[in-house]
Design an enzyme around this catalytic site. Sequence first.
Site, mmCIF file in Angstrom:
data_model
loop_
_atom_site.group_PDB
_atom_site.id
_atom_site.type_symbol
_atom_site.label_atom_id
_atom_site.label_comp_id
_atom_site.label_asym_id
_atom_site.label_seq_id
_atom_site.Cartn_x
_atom_site.Cartn_y
_atom_site.Cartn_z
ATOM 1 N N TRP A 1 2.581 1.571 -3.371
ATOM 2 C CA TRP A 1 1.578 1.877 -4.389
ATOM 3 C C TRP A 1 1.207 3.356 -4.365
ATOM 4 C CZ3 TRP A 1 -3.450 3.739 -4.204
ATOM 5 C CH2 TRP A 1 -4.225 3.579 -5.358
ATOM 6 N N HIS A 2 1.098 3.929 -3.168
ATOM 7 C CA HIS A 2 0.746 5.341 -3.067
ATOM 8 C C HIS A 2 1.877 6.239 -3.558
ATOM 9 C CE1 HIS A 2 -2.656 4.155 -0.437
ATOM 10 N NE2 HIS A 2 -3.157 5.308 -0.820
ATOM 11 N N ASP A 3 3.097 5.943 -3.103
ATOM 12 C CA ASP A 3 4.215 6.812 -3.452
ATOM 13 C C ASP A 3 5.499 6.113 -3.030
ATOM 14 O OD1 ASP A 3 5.717 8.936 -4.274
ATOM 15 O OD2 ASP A 3 5.327 10.190 -2.513
ATOM 16 N N VAL B 1 0.838 -1.202 0.000
ATOM 17 C CA VAL B 1 0.000 0.000 0.000
ATOM 18 C C VAL B 1 0.871 1.249 0.000
ATOM 19 C CG1 VAL B 1 -1.660 1.339 1.348
ATOM 20 C CG2 VAL B 1 -1.968 -1.124 1.100
#
Length: 659
Positions: free
Chosen positions: A542-544, A539
């Site tokens: 995936w975000h940054d 997660v």
Amino acid sequence: MRLISTLRDIFSLETLDSRFTDGTLKTAHESRESKKVREEAGPARWKTPEFFLYYVVFAIAVPSMFKVAIDLSQESHPNYPKYKHLLSPGWIPGRQVDNSDHQFRSFRSNMPILFCVLALHSVLRRIFDYAFNTAFPPPPVTSSHRASHNITRRNIFDVLFALIFLTALHAFSIIKILVILTGNYLISFFHPTSIANPILTWIFNMAVLFANEYCDGYRFATILPWLIAGEGAGVGEAMDKAFGGGLLPRWSLSFNITVMRLISYNLDHYWAAKRREEGAAGGAAIEVRTFTAATTSTTPPPPGHQHHRRRSDEESRRVSTDRASAGGDDDGDNQRLMADVQKKTLEPGKLTERERIDHPARYEDYGFLSYLAYALYSPLYLAGPILTFNDFVYQQRYPSSTIGFTRHVLKYGLRLLFTILTMEVILHYTYVVAISKTASRGSWAGDTPAQLSMIGYFNLHIIWLKLLIPWRFFRLWSLLDAVDPPENMLRCMSNNYSAVTFWRAWHRSYNRWTVRYIYIPLGGATRPVLGMVVVFTFVALWHDLSFKLLMWGWMVVLFILPELVARRIVTKRRFAGRERLYRNLCALGGVANCLMMMAANLVGFAIGVDGLRDLMRGVLGAWEGGVFMMVVGGCLFVGVQVMLEVREEEARMGVNLKC
């Protein structure tokens, strides 16, 4: 009274997502789960002396919190000059607007265009449907070929509209997107039943995430010289600048959500192919054998689908046990269950969401046209919510029966407008985002512990709203198009006391995706720590691809572990007859969870590790800070008590949101 009734209807759980209220009425059609939840609920406490005390605390604390944040945002405040350059002219007289969050600023400035695209898409869909049905008359409603006609018609329109929509968004960068989509499809096409399918799928898509970030979207001026001799650089430069790069030139920023759809397609295809190969379900979702295979088959479950079989076996045992305890006849119960399955076979549009997700689509639906329609589906392309491939294809064949314009969509749209108005008022009267962005310039220097805490707290609320509004807009668009994705935000950010259940209500479709495609394949509840570490690492990446997001992910796992331990020690059964003590212990644990989750999310999505350290130093740097934190703890204790009673009230209606 009619106005109050209308407002309650608009803000009801039924309007938010009708999945949670189906089968909760006290009738013969009430589900067994709903009836059990309702019977186990405790008596209402809303009118007890204890809760009247809580109402007094709310009446004092909540207005005080808003006053502190608003006072920080006045021109008369000594720190105002340090952040005023980030403010923009507002539409409320006498107020500027804090439009400094670049993510929400982009959505806010393009909102009129998006509403126009929504309307255009709806009109063109109806025109295309009429033309298609005229050229190719649909089979009768009772025909088994009607669903195939539906999905063909919808897929063709979805792909055509998506190609135009993505060209407007990204100009020639749509070519890069189509190349990535084709590469992912070929993995599944050549290896549908091989273990290489999921392995290569994860390697390919994680590589795409990293490459998109590292190469900044792959400029044509860099790529074409390797492919075209001579004028490759010039042609590439022209392609990069054509049409200004589109409305969203940096296509890779919004592509992360598409990566999740690519993984969903390949893994759903893999599981469907394995079940077809081993004869477990014949590759079709709507068959009587769906029931019999789950209860009588001795064939070992295929790799990757053990969790589906376990769920079916557990459900069968639970149903048998429940009926036996009620004095029911087992043979008669089996006949009624089989009759229910046969009814679903005759009425395939009646499958539940869980059945749509768990059971494979028809094997021919895993073709390239359905794949493109799913991966590029315009209403959900930019931000979701996320639908699994199986669920999407099923709804393409059988339009959702839960969607009604006046009963659901219109009220959902009004609720969205209210949310947008709420965000506008907050951005006009609290400038906490601008303050947090200019901390290095001393924008919170000299602020009291209460003021520093409200900077962090209202930042979290604005993060919640800036995500909530786009998700609900795109879900509204999808609902108007007869596709019903799950609601992403079930509760207000301030109505969460559990670190475990928080993620079921925050970006809910994303949480369900990670559970289905990461957590359960890694062992699920048998290896919870491993699953959580991998899930939250994914997660964060995936975000940054940043250190502060990795820190956020690992902090969340660290903060969840004490709650998992406490849940095993402080159980409801162990405190039977001492319900008040049990509830108070849960509230104390909820206070700790609230503080830890606020800290983690401030690190990940607002001020980072250094900002949190400076904030905590300011809050706890003097004795006044210690007194303030004691007051905060008391207010949070009251808040958690109310949250617990809200969930009990839902249980009394037969609703269990599990968050």
